[in-house]
Design an enzyme around this catalytic site. Structure first.
Site, PDB file in Angstrom:
ATOM      1  N   ASP A 190      -0.751   2.657   8.612  1.00 36.33           N
ATOM      2  CA  ASP A 190      -2.158   1.603   7.318  1.00 36.33           C
ATOM      3  C   ASP A 190      -3.464   2.330   7.327  1.00 36.33           C
ATOM      4  O   ASP A 190      -4.086   2.950   7.770  1.00 36.33           O
ATOM      5  CB  ASP A 190      -1.881   0.423   7.853  1.00 36.33           C
ATOM      6  CG  ASP A 190      -1.860  -0.389   6.235  1.00 36.33           C
ATOM      7  OD1 ASP A 190      -2.791   0.380   5.637  1.00 36.33           O
ATOM      8  OD2 ASP A 190      -0.863  -1.184   5.440  1.00 36.33           O
ATOM      9  N   HIS A 263      -2.879   2.872   1.382  1.00 33.54           N
ATOM     10  CA  HIS A 263      -2.657   2.753   2.419  1.00 33.54           C
ATOM     11  C   HIS A 263      -2.387   4.008   3.149  1.00 33.54           C
ATOM     12  O   HIS A 263      -1.292   3.526   4.498  1.00 33.54           O
ATOM     13  CB  HIS A 263      -1.247   1.453   3.340  1.00 33.54           C
ATOM     14  CG  HIS A 263      -1.382   0.040   2.349  1.00 33.54           C
ATOM     15  ND1 HIS A 263      -2.358  -0.606   2.147  1.00 33.54           N
ATOM     16  CD2 HIS A 263      -1.229   0.028   1.593  1.00 33.54           C
ATOM     17  CE1 HIS A 263      -2.452  -1.841   1.913  1.00 33.54           C
ATOM     18  NE2 HIS A 263      -1.488  -1.231   0.772  1.00 33.54           N
ATOM     19  N   GLU A 327       0.590  -1.904  -3.463  1.00 35.21           N
ATOM     20  CA  GLU A 327      -0.589  -1.790  -3.804  1.00 35.21           C
ATOM     21  C   GLU A 327      -1.098  -0.161  -4.317  1.00 35.21           C
ATOM     22  O   GLU A 327      -2.380  -0.184  -3.080  1.00 35.21           O
ATOM     23  CB  GLU A 327      -1.562  -2.569  -2.749  1.00 35.21           C
ATOM     24  CG  GLU A 327      -0.907  -3.956  -1.938  1.00 35.21           C
ATOM     25  CD  GLU A 327      -1.100  -4.218  -1.297  1.00 35.21           C
ATOM     26  OE1 GLU A 327      -1.865  -5.865  -1.585  1.00 35.21           O
ATOM     27  OE2 GLU A 327      -1.618  -4.009  -0.256  1.00 35.21           O
TER      28      GLU A 327
HETATM   29  C1  ACM Z   1       2.163  -6.659   0.921  1.00 35.78           C
HETATM   30  O1  ACM Z   1       1.725  -7.498   1.631  1.00 35.78           O
HETATM   31  N1  ACM Z   1       1.452  -5.704   0.275  1.00 35.78           N
HETATM   32  C2  ACM Z   1       3.163  -5.611   1.078  1.00 35.78           C
END
Ligand code: ACM
Length: 694
Positions: A190, A263, A327
């Site tokens: 991440d 991420h 995201e």
């Molecule tokens: C997430 O909670 N962004 C998958």
């Protein structure tokens, strides 16, 4: 003998009246018989054929569980006659994958299954029956035919935001197995860390696995180096292999998640040439939230990702490989001359096609190697290869859409399946997101979304609970955020709706939970008392932030203090976009003073433009104040507590007692901070209302 026994059971079962012995998840069918129980002792052999390693492993699992719970060591032998526990293969097509049959009476217990996982599940059920039975060390007389409703019964474990030790992960796998959970979705990379050793790219873990923690912990200098103590850790390939092997022995598939194209900050800090834009600060960050950093769309980036996935596939036999996809911000692709030129090269004129280009290219790479791409529901765009699996996190709509389009899907729906949410409003609750998602809330989630045809519903593989760990710093807390809610996931994924009911589940679970301790599992305690009223009038005039109502619910957290770096830290419940609380229905007549304990935390949150919307009341002193207002936050000012005495403390500070303007009747009180800027974020710990003036 076995067949004759079953025939006899069929005769006696209908007359059986005994309550069903507690098993979690509840078996598909369980018949209690009018027979004696099978008594266990160290001399009772557990028989698993020498030619059947799967049966032997299942037998050993039973032996381990009984030893932990009852301190009695059974032994596994390849053959024995007479009284015994027997593990057998059964080629019965009526049992689907992971199914098993367990029959027990005074003379024998037999676990039979087609596949290894079925034998393990049978061993687990047998142990639960022994553990929860009231008749000492014995298996009650039962005939169980059991198999799961769904093939994906998972837990996501985020080892990126906080690192867990391999020892903890081995234990966690056993706790999952005790509930017949079968997928460990392992979130390994991440923004804040890359935790998986990749031999070809050593800087991913040399650099990407370490960060300077935020806040006061940042000032904790390591005397040996003169630098801040780094937070982190990573998993060597050897460690991963051992974990994957252990999981497989328990019937659990480890599905790795390598996040892309967003991420990606930790990877981009380790190898800046992979990034679409330079990383601000050039260090692995310690803020939570969504970063704008994405991988570039250049060919060397794809070569890197394919190299990484080659090593990932060599480590993880799972057919499913998760590549994130949530995201993703496109700005860095669109804002640079090189990004614009690359769009032209790729022949992409719609920015919305950039992420699908990335994901679908990786999907084809994985599918050509016999694996299946799994991604968060943002990947559901035209062109997605049909073998891809869509993980629905933004509610259940992603799952419905995916199933209707013919894609397999897994439910991981926010907020109910997000186990970083608190389980109660008790002040003992560990940090997490502030929304309360209780065991009962999870249990009430129906994994099969409404409105799907029979054919479409076959695309629903199952569900999982997500343990995101931004706010879960310790293994102890992780265990208690996971369990017992993971037991609810297990039952939702295993037992059909007609076999489920919360109060029955709760009582079966209580029986099982008495043995969690012997497995080293410290689950969250019963949370029922959070609904109780304070016992005394005096106690009623003291509230922690956990027990007040938040004025708003933008980003509401149970947020841990950043100090002290080592030792116990306070936990505040606060909306970080609006630090403001309501103390409801206070009888004001006799009250003359107020006292408050407050803390300040670093504002280490990436919330994009939202940060500009944060507004504070105007302070009257340089350090700011805590205000107490009547009825609403715009009501009369009843008290103003200056923050100056707390300004230099990283931990919590009790502010001097302040007079409270006299009012009569019962009113809500608003408590909010007047301050100049967002960092540090002031937060309330405890407020006391007093009848005596200062
Ligand atoms: C997430 O909670 N962004 C998958």
């Amino acid at each position: 003998m076995h067949r004759a026994f079953l025939a006899a059971c069929a005769l006696t079962a209908s007359a059986a009246t005994a309550a069903e012995p507690p098993v979690v998840p509840r078996p598909l069918t369980l018949v209690t018989m009018k027979e004696g129980p099978l008594r266990l002792s160290a001399s009772l052999p557990v028989v698993a054929p020498a030619s059947d390693p799967g049966a032997q492993r299942a037998a050993q699992w039973l032996v381990q569980l009984v030893e932990r719970s009852h301190k009695v060591k059974l032994r596994v032998v390849p053959e024995a006659s007479g009284r015994a526990i027997r593990f057998k293969r059964m080629d019965d097509s009526s049992l689907g994958e992971e199914g098993y049959r367990l029959t027990a009476w005074s003379g024998m217990a037999v676990v039979s299954a087609k596949d290894d996982a079925g034998l393990v599940h049978g061993a687990t059920t047998l142990w639960q029956l022994v553990a929860t039975g009231k008749g000492g060390l014995a298996v009650p007389p039962v005939d169980i035919v059991d198999m799961p409703r769904f093939r994906w019964r998972g837990i996501l474990l985020d080892s990126a935001r906080h690192y867990q030790s391999p020892e903890f992960l081995h234990a966690f796998i056993d706790w999952m197995a005790v509930h017949k959970l079968n997928v460990l979705h392992w979130h390994l990379t991440d923004d804040q860390a890359w935790r998986l050793e990749i031999r070809k790219y050593p800087r991913l873990t040399q650099v990407g696995a370490w960060r300077v923690p935020a806040g006061a912990a940042r000032d904790d200098i390591d005397n040996a180096t003169g630098k801040p103590r780094l937070y982190g850790g990573y998993y060597s390939q050897e460690t991963v292999r051992a974990l994957v092997r252990h999981a497989a022995e328990r019937g659990i598939t480890v599905v790795p998640e390598i996040e892309m194209p967003g991420h990606a900050t930790a990877a981009a800090v380790a190898y800046p040439e992979l990034a679409a834009a330079p990383i601000a600060g050039g260090a692995v960050p310690a803020d939570w939230g969504v970063y704008p950093n994405v991988y570039s769309l250049e060919e060397p980036t794809f070569a890197f990702i394919e190299d990484v996935l080659d090593e990932v596939m060599a480590l993880f036999p799972s057919r499913f490989i998760h590549v994130g996809g949530d995201e993703v911000e496109r700005g860095q692709w669109l804002d640079s001359p090189r990004g614009k030129a690359r769009m032209v090269e790729l022949g992409i004129d719609d920015p919305a096609r950039l992420q699908p280009y990335f994901t679908q290219r990786i999907g084809r790479f994985l599918h050509a190697r016999g694996r299946r791409l799994v991604g968060w529901d943002e990947i559901l765009e035209p062109g997605l290869p049909v073998a891809s699996v869509v993980m629905s996190w933004r509610g259940t709509e992603g799952a419905v859409k995916a199933a209707k389009l013919g894609f397999d899907t897994v439910l991981a729906a926010h907020p109910t399946l997000y186990f970083d949410n608190r389980q109660s409003a008790l002040r003992s609750e560990p940090p997490g997101r502030a929304r309360v998602v209780s065991l009962e809330d999870v249990y009430a989630f129906e994994p099969m979304p409404a409105g799907l045809s029979r054919e479409e519903s076959a695309h629903v593989l199952g569900l999982q609970g997500n343990l995101w760990t931004e706010h879960i710093r310790t293994e102890e807390r992780l265990a208690s955020m996971a369990f017992p809610r993971a037991a609810a996931i297990a039952e939702l994924g295993w037992s059909p709706p007609e076999r489920r009911g919360f109060s029955d589940f709760r009582s079966r679970l209580d029986a099982l939970m008495r043995h969690y301790g012997s497995l080293g599992l410290a689950a969250a305690a019963r949370m029922d008392e959070s609904r109780r009223k304070p016992a005394t009038a005096a106690a009623a005039l003291v509230r922690t932030s956990h027990e007040l109502r938040l004025c708003s619910d933008n980003i509401s957290l149970g947020l841990e203090d950043d100090a002290p770096p080592r030792g116990t830290r306070a936990v505040f419940v606060v909306d970080i976009q609006n630090p403001c609380w309501i103390y409801p229905a206070v009888a004001l007549d006799k009250l003359t003073a107020v006292e408050a304990t407050v803390g300040q935390v670093p504002f280490n949150f990436q919330i994009g433009e939202e940060v500009k919307k944060i507004r504070f009341a105007t302070p009257t002193t340089p350090a700011g104040e805590l205000e107490v207002r009547l009825d609403t936050c715009e009501g009369d000012l009843l008290a103003r507590l200056p923050l100056a005495p707390a300004a230099r403390s990283h931990g919590v500070t009790t502010l001097p007692r302040s007079p409270l303007a006299r009012r009569s009747g019962v009113h809500d009180l608003c408590l909010r901070f007047a301050q100049h800027g967002v960092d540090p974020l002031w937060t309330l710990d405890t407020v006391r209302l007093l009848e005596r003036a200062p």
